[in-house]
Motif scaffolding. Structure first.
Motif, PDB file in Angstrom:
ATOM      1  N   THR A 179     -86.483  42.921   4.068  1.00 42.91           N
ATOM      2  CA  THR A 179     -87.841  43.384   3.772  1.00 42.91           C
ATOM      3  C   THR A 179     -87.774  44.502   2.744  1.00 42.91           C
ATOM      4  O   THR A 179     -86.818  45.287   2.747  1.00 42.91           O
ATOM      5  CB  THR A 179     -88.475  43.990   5.046  1.00 42.91           C
ATOM      6  N   ALA A 180     -88.791  44.582   1.893  1.00 40.28           N
ATOM      7  CA  ALA A 180     -88.888  45.771   1.044  1.00 40.28           C
ATOM      8  C   ALA A 180     -89.052  46.971   1.975  1.00 40.28           C
ATOM      9  O   ALA A 180     -89.710  46.856   3.017  1.00 40.28           O
ATOM     10  CB  ALA A 180     -90.103  45.643   0.127  1.00 40.28           C
ATOM     11  N   SER A 181     -88.481  48.090   1.611  1.00 41.36           N
ATOM     12  CA  SER A 181     -88.693  49.273   2.448  1.00 41.36           C
ATOM     13  C   SER A 181     -90.166  49.665   2.306  1.00 41.36           C
ATOM     14  O   SER A 181     -90.811  49.324   1.301  1.00 41.36           O
ATOM     15  CB  SER A 181     -87.800  50.424   1.973  1.00 41.36           C
ATOM     16  N   SER A 215     -90.868  38.757   5.012  1.00 40.17           N
ATOM     17  CA  SER A 215     -90.169  39.034   6.271  1.00 40.17           C
ATOM     18  C   SER A 215     -90.844  40.127   7.118  1.00 40.17           C
ATOM     19  O   SER A 215     -90.162  40.945   7.754  1.00 40.17           O
ATOM     20  CB  SER A 215     -88.702  39.379   6.010  1.00 40.17           C
ATOM     21  N   VAL A 216     -92.175  40.120   7.122  1.00 36.75           N
ATOM     22  CA  VAL A 216     -92.886  41.045   8.027  1.00 36.75           C
ATOM     23  C   VAL A 216     -92.704  40.534   9.451  1.00 36.75           C
ATOM     24  O   VAL A 216     -92.805  39.341   9.724  1.00 36.75           O
ATOM     25  CB  VAL A 216     -94.400  41.088   7.697  1.00 36.75           C
ATOM     26  N   ASN A 217     -92.401  41.448  10.366  1.00 34.52           N
ATOM     27  CA  ASN A 217     -92.281  41.073  11.781  1.00 34.52           C
ATOM     28  C   ASN A 217     -92.763  42.245  12.639  1.00 34.52           C
ATOM     29  O   ASN A 217     -93.050  43.327  12.104  1.00 34.52           O
ATOM     30  CB  ASN A 217     -90.829  40.661  12.111  1.00 34.52           C
ATOM     31  N   PRO A 218     -92.873  42.031  13.952  1.00 33.16           N
ATOM     32  CA  PRO A 218     -93.426  43.116  14.775  1.00 33.16           C
ATOM     33  C   PRO A 218     -92.603  44.411  14.729  1.00 33.16           C
ATOM     34  O   PRO A 218     -93.111  45.483  15.038  1.00 33.16           O
ATOM     35  CB  PRO A 218     -93.444  42.509  16.178  1.00 33.16           C
ATOM     36  N   LYS A 219     -91.335  44.338  14.312  1.00 38.15           N
ATOM     37  CA  LYS A 219     -90.526  45.569  14.279  1.00 38.15           C
ATOM     38  C   LYS A 219     -90.809  46.416  13.026  1.00 38.15           C
ATOM     39  O   LYS A 219     -90.733  47.634  13.063  1.00 38.15           O
ATOM     40  CB  LYS A 219     -89.038  45.210  14.290  1.00 38.15           C
ATOM     41  N   ASN A 220     -91.099  45.742  11.897  1.00 35.20           N
ATOM     42  CA  ASN A 220     -91.273  46.534  10.668  1.00 35.20           C
ATOM     43  C   ASN A 220     -92.747  46.719  10.257  1.00 35.20           C
ATOM     44  O   ASN A 220     -93.053  47.454   9.330  1.00 35.20           O
ATOM     45  CB  ASN A 220     -90.465  45.923   9.502  1.00 35.20           C
TER      46      ASN A 220
END
Ligand code: PEP
Length: 257
Positions: A179-181, A215-220
């Motif tokens: 993921t991009a920061s 790649s967005v997900n619940p953690k990021n």
């Protein structure tokens, strides 16, 4: 103020029967959740578009097509035009997704024609832009995205773009788990907003929703959605399961609303 949107892109990953089941779960979740103005969108395949659009009618979500033809009518075997999409009840359409650019010849000028078709029939376009890994490593990310914006939007008057949403999706982050920061994403979102301000004016720039995808997900999601110029997400992999997508909606409501 820009619209806040959590959008799922199913790509070619969901069989129609499973898609209808998943949309029912998501629609029910949205119906029973205080979304505080956050809009929820799902982009299924063309085959599920009409049925899913019927399912979400009167619910607190909408559906998008993943693509539309740059042509109106004619001998274009295998293509689906904007009028056909609109007739299903879908309200939005993704245009210029990097997979379309990479595998199906969607150049910036084709994307410009697709935007014209979408806007002609009143579909809300989500225009995807983003650089490849090579372009980022070569410090070409801003020039690449600026060129994508300028060529895709060439010839449009400001009033035609009121319902435009942009998705910044660095190609190196799509489906890769990378993921991009939040800082990299914010910098690019701000760059896009400032560029829109220069191309049109500050009010269009402020009111255009700019989504992050990759790649967005619940953690990021919390950190990404918390950035000033990020108005939501375009989500691939994590939109395929009710658990992760509903969690992302919930994060969106708490961070974006
Ligand atoms: C996408 O399909 O636009 C996308 C961002 O996919 P993923 O979330 O799987 O990276």
């Amino acid at each position: 103020m820009a619209r806040k949107i959590i959008a799922g892109n199913w790509k070619m990953n969901v069989h129609p029967a499973a898609g209808v089941d998943l949309i029912k779960e998501i629609a029910t979740y949205c119906e029973n959740t205080e979304l505080k103005g956050v809009e929820v969108v799902i982009a299924p395949s063309f085959l599920e578009l009409a049925e899913t659009a019927q399912w979400v009618a009167d619910k607190k979500m909408s559906v998008a097509a993943q693509n539309c033809s740059e042509h109106n009518l004619g001998a274009f075997t295998g293509e689906v035009n904007a009028d056909m999409i609109q007739s299903t009840g879908a309200e939005l359409v993704l245009i210029g997704h990097s997979e379309r650019r990479q595998f199906f010849g969607d150049t910036n000028s084709v994307i410009n024609q697709k935007l014209k078709q979408a806007l002609r029939v009143g579909l809300f376009p989500i225009l995807c832009v983003g650089e490849t890994l090579e372009q980022r490593q070569g410090n070409q990310h801003e020039t690449t995205v600026l060129q994508q914006l300028e060529e895709a939007l060439a010839g449009f008057e400001m009033h035609e773009l009121e319902n435009l949403t942009i998705a910044y999706e660095p190609v190196w982050a799509i489906g890769t788990g990378e993921t991009a920061s939040p800082e990299q994403a914010q910098t690019m979102h701000n760059f896009i907003r400032v560029s829109l301000g220069k191309m049109y004016n500050a009010s269009l720039a402020d009111e255009t929703s700019i989504l992050y995808g990759g790649s967005v997900n619940p953690k990021n999601a919390n950190d990404l959605f918390g950035q000033e110029d990020i108005d939501g997400g375009l989500i691939g992999g994590a939109s395929l399961k009710f658990e992760s997508f509903s969690e992302l909606i919930s994060i969106g409501v708490s961070v974006l609303a």
